[in-house]
Design a protein around this motif. Structure first.
Motif, PDB file in Angstrom:
ATOM      1  N   GLY A 120       0.837  -1.186   0.000  1.00  0.00           N
ATOM      2  CA  GLY A 120       0.000   0.000   0.000  1.00  0.00           C
ATOM      3  C   GLY A 120       0.876   1.242   0.000  1.00  0.00           C
ATOM      4  N   LYS A 121       0.798   2.063  -1.049  1.00  0.00           N
ATOM      5  CA  LYS A 121       1.707   3.202  -1.190  1.00  0.00           C
ATOM      6  C   LYS A 121       1.080   4.516  -0.730  1.00  0.00           C
ATOM      7  N   SER A 122      -0.130   4.828  -1.250  1.00  0.00           N
ATOM      8  CA  SER A 122      -0.769   6.114  -0.948  1.00  0.00           C
ATOM      9  C   SER A 122      -2.102   5.874  -0.264  1.00  0.00           C
ATOM     10  N   LEU A 123      -2.414   6.747   0.714  1.00  0.00           N
ATOM     11  CA  LEU A 123      -3.674   6.615   1.443  1.00  0.00           C
ATOM     12  C   LEU A 123      -4.851   6.774   0.495  1.00  0.00           C
ATOM     13  N   SER A 124      -5.772   5.824   0.546  1.00  0.00           N
ATOM     14  CA  SER A 124      -6.956   5.892  -0.302  1.00  0.00           C
ATOM     15  C   SER A 124      -8.008   4.925   0.219  1.00  0.00           C
ATOM     16  N   LEU A 125      -9.217   5.461   0.475  1.00  0.00           N
ATOM     17  CA  LEU A 125     -10.324   4.601   0.890  1.00  0.00           C
ATOM     18  C   LEU A 125     -11.037   3.994  -0.305  1.00  0.00           C
ATOM     19  N   LEU A 126     -10.662   4.462  -1.529  1.00  0.00           N
ATOM     20  CA  LEU A 126     -11.208   3.879  -2.743  1.00  0.00           C
ATOM     21  C   LEU A 126     -10.421   2.619  -3.081  1.00  0.00           C
ATOM     22  N   SER A 127     -11.137   1.591  -3.428  1.00  0.00           N
ATOM     23  CA  SER A 127     -10.487   0.312  -3.685  1.00  0.00           C
ATOM     24  C   SER A 127      -9.705   0.329  -4.994  1.00  0.00           C
ATOM     25  N   THR A 128      -8.585  -0.345  -4.974  1.00  0.00           N
ATOM     26  CA  THR A 128      -7.794  -0.613  -6.180  1.00  0.00           C
ATOM     27  C   THR A 128      -7.997  -2.072  -6.547  1.00  0.00           C
ATOM     28  N   LYS A 129      -8.099  -2.360  -7.828  1.00  0.00           N
ATOM     29  CA  LYS A 129      -8.274  -3.747  -8.240  1.00  0.00           C
ATOM     30  C   LYS A 129      -6.913  -4.374  -8.533  1.00  0.00           C
ATOM     31  N   VAL A 130      -6.617  -5.462  -7.829  1.00  0.00           N
ATOM     32  CA  VAL A 130      -5.413  -6.246  -8.078  1.00  0.00           C
ATOM     33  C   VAL A 130      -5.857  -7.574  -8.668  1.00  0.00           C
ATOM     34  N   THR A 131      -5.339  -7.877  -9.862  1.00  0.00           N
ATOM     35  CA  THR A 131      -5.846  -9.014 -10.639  1.00  0.00           C
ATOM     36  C   THR A 131      -4.738 -10.022 -10.904  1.00  0.00           C
ATOM     37  N   ALA A 132      -5.106 -11.305 -10.813  1.00  0.00           N
ATOM     38  CA  ALA A 132      -4.209 -12.400 -11.174  1.00  0.00           C
ATOM     39  C   ALA A 132      -4.707 -13.008 -12.483  1.00  0.00           C
ATOM     40  N   TYR A 133      -3.783 -13.190 -13.435  1.00  0.00           N
ATOM     41  CA  TYR A 133      -4.116 -13.745 -14.745  1.00  0.00           C
ATOM     42  C   TYR A 133      -3.401 -15.084 -14.919  1.00  0.00           C
ATOM     43  N   TYR A 134      -4.146 -16.053 -15.455  1.00  0.00           N
ATOM     44  CA  TYR A 134      -3.535 -17.363 -15.688  1.00  0.00           C
ATOM     45  C   TYR A 134      -4.360 -18.139 -16.708  1.00  0.00           C
ATOM     46  N   GLY A 135      -3.710 -18.612 -17.768  1.00  0.00           N
ATOM     47  CA  GLY A 135      -4.356 -19.500 -18.741  1.00  0.00           C
ATOM     48  C   GLY A 135      -5.655 -18.981 -19.312  1.00  0.00           C
TER      49      GLY A 135
END
Length: 512
Positions: A388-403
């Motif tokens: 977590g780098k910058s303060l934010s109450l808004l969600s960031t989407k972190v996605t995993a890609y595979y096949g």
């Protein structure tokens, strides 16, 4: 050398400042009006831990825009010697917590000049030492009579890193190599080499780290192969070969072993340990080095992936906390350490869920990405370590890609809050085994997961941060770092201790 600068040096020789220079002209008339505009006082860091040293340099900038290093020809001083002291050559020693001004002063052409630099002395502790070779490797590999320079890097309680090569005590644990006071290693005879760097604080607490390696060749006690135990038809994976030696030394010899497969119709393996699954069934992969063989049983199946699932941390059984599509609170990271040992990283893992409901760990083959790198950063060199780098109450989407499939979770970043560690626990398949006796058959292995429990109720997966040790590694041991399998070697009993933040959890292992 510019003529003006030569004249400056000659003037120094005449007694204005006592310096030793070579190759001066006797023409010094044009320097009479020359003066020092500024003295730049610099060091590698703006802070030092109490008890540590740091070298300062002083550079004079003259009125004709020339400059010269005058570090050994200035008067050095500290504004408060109770906090930090400095010797005549600009070497500072931190004594107590606080801030001081380091000053370098001199006189040139009857005019006084000085420069200053602010220094903070912090009451932080050395938590660990990292040892690396000149090429950045974490294990030695040299021939007889070859030399290798080691670097010691200190990791402190505020997550800062700094080189401490000259401040540790170096020693050799074997007769195959020697090391001098500056960390320079010389190979003496073929075999296992172990070099230790240690630092003892003012309160007599010792922190040490050992780097192991080979001088020429060293015959291992055994070879363990790690990697995926199951592959889908047509999939690939890379295996690693770890050689065990006396003194609890383990070396990655993946590039030195001879790899072989028991059935090339089921799986092939090349000289780098890359495996390709070609047919359904079970196949044995072997790694041989200096007459010692390690074997690995690999299963190839044709199961079809139904969907992907993200879990918090790693649980060998695949039954960890599912966080797919969930909002996850991250603490803001002030000092990002791009290392699997980072205390600031959040570690999700991705799993393939098959049509029959079974799961497979695929994190090593997945690609992770953040849709807002300013708020949440995914370290691409480590796969799924999230910061977590910058303060934010808004969600960031972190996605995993595979096949061709993908799945996400939604972290948001809040202020870092200091937490007090209450205890740590070690689990096997989701069951806390701390303080208990665990039975295991010789030759088997099982995954350990360590958790930190804090006084505020937070529970953190610390499996990549905890340090494991064994009371008798000939019976059972844990490599640690990215590999926390409990490996049983021979019948008997061994205490496995997990250490983190001053707390310990112990499992008694009974090998049958």
């Amino acid at each position: 050398m510019p003529n003006t600068f030569i004249k400056i040096l000659c003037t120094f020789l005449l007694g204005i400042i006592s310096l030793s220079f070579i190759g001066c002209s006797s023409d010094t008339t044009s320097v009479d009006n020359l003066y020092i505009v500024d003295i730049k006082v610099v060091a590698d860091h703006s802070f030092i831990p109490a008890g540590f040293e740091q070298q300062y340099t002083a550079t004079a900038v003259f009125s004709d825009d020339t400059s010269s290093d005058i570090s050994s020809n200035v008067s050095w001083s500290s504004s408060d010697t109770a906090i930090a002291k400095i010797d005549a050559m600009g070497l500072v020693t931190g004594i107590a917590s606080g801030s001081v001004t380091i000053t370098a002063s001199t006189t040139f052409n009857s005019k006084s000049a000085q420069g200053t630099s602010e220094l903070e002395v912090q009451l932080i502790t050395l938590e660990s030492i990292e040892l690396t070779t000149s090429s950045g490797d974490y294990q030695l590999d040299l021939k007889v009579d070859e030399i290798e320079q080691l670097t010691a890097t200190g990791v402190f309680s505020n997550n800062e890193k700094r080189e401490i090569t000259s401040e540790v005590t170096w020693e050799t644990l074997t007769d195959n190599a020697s090391v001098n006071n500056s960390g320079l290693v010389t190979g003496l005879a073929e075999g296992l080499a172990q070099i230790r760097a240690k630092y003892t604080s003012t309160d007599a607490e010792e922190v040490n780290r050992t780097i192991s390696g080979m001088v020429g060749k060293a015959i291992p006690l055994s070879i363990d192969i790690s990697g995926k135990q199951a592959l889908r038809l047509g999939a690939t994976t890379t295996l690693a070969a770890l050689a065990s030696y006396p003194n609890d030394a383990y070396l990655d010899i993946s590039k030195s072993v001879t790899w072989a497969t028991s059935d090339e119709s089921l799986a092939t393996v090349n000289e780098q340990g890359d495996v390709v699954a070609l047919g359904l069934g079970e196949v044995t992969i072997s790694a041989t080095f200096e007459g010692v063989e390690g074997i690995y049983l690999l299963s190839v199946s044709s199961k079809v992936v139904d969907h992907l699932e993200i879990q918090e941390g790693f649980n060998a059984s695949g039954n960890g906390k599912v966080i797919t599509d969930s909002k996850i609170k991250l603490r803001q990271v002030l000092f990002v350490l791009y290392s699997p040992l980072s205390k600031n990283a959040y570690y999700p893992t991705v799993w393939a869920v098959f049509e029959d409901g079974s799961k497979e760990y695929i994190n090593d083959d997945a690609y992770w990405a953040s849709d807002n790198l300013e708020n949440v950063f995914v370290d691409p060199s480590r796969g799924s370590y999230v910061f977590g780098k910058s303060l934010s109450l808004l969600s960031t989407k972190v996605t995993a890609y595979y096949g061709g499939e993908s799945t996400s979770f939604k972290p948001y970043v809040v202020l870092p809050i200091p937490r007090t560690l209450a205890k740590i626990t070690v689990e096997i398949n989701g069951v806390d085994q701390s303080g208990k006796v665990v039975d295991i058959n010789a030759g088997d292995k099982t995954w350990l997961t360590a958790y930190a429990e804090y006084e505020n109720g937070d529970i953190e997966d610390i499996n990549t941060k905890v340090v494991y040790s064994s009371s008798d590694s000939s019976k059972a041991y844990v490599l640690g770092l990215a590999d926390t399998y409990l490996r049983a070697r021979a019948a008997g009993e061994s205490a496995i201790t997990a250490s983190f933040g001053g707390e310990e959890a112990v499992i008694t292992v009974n090998v049958k």
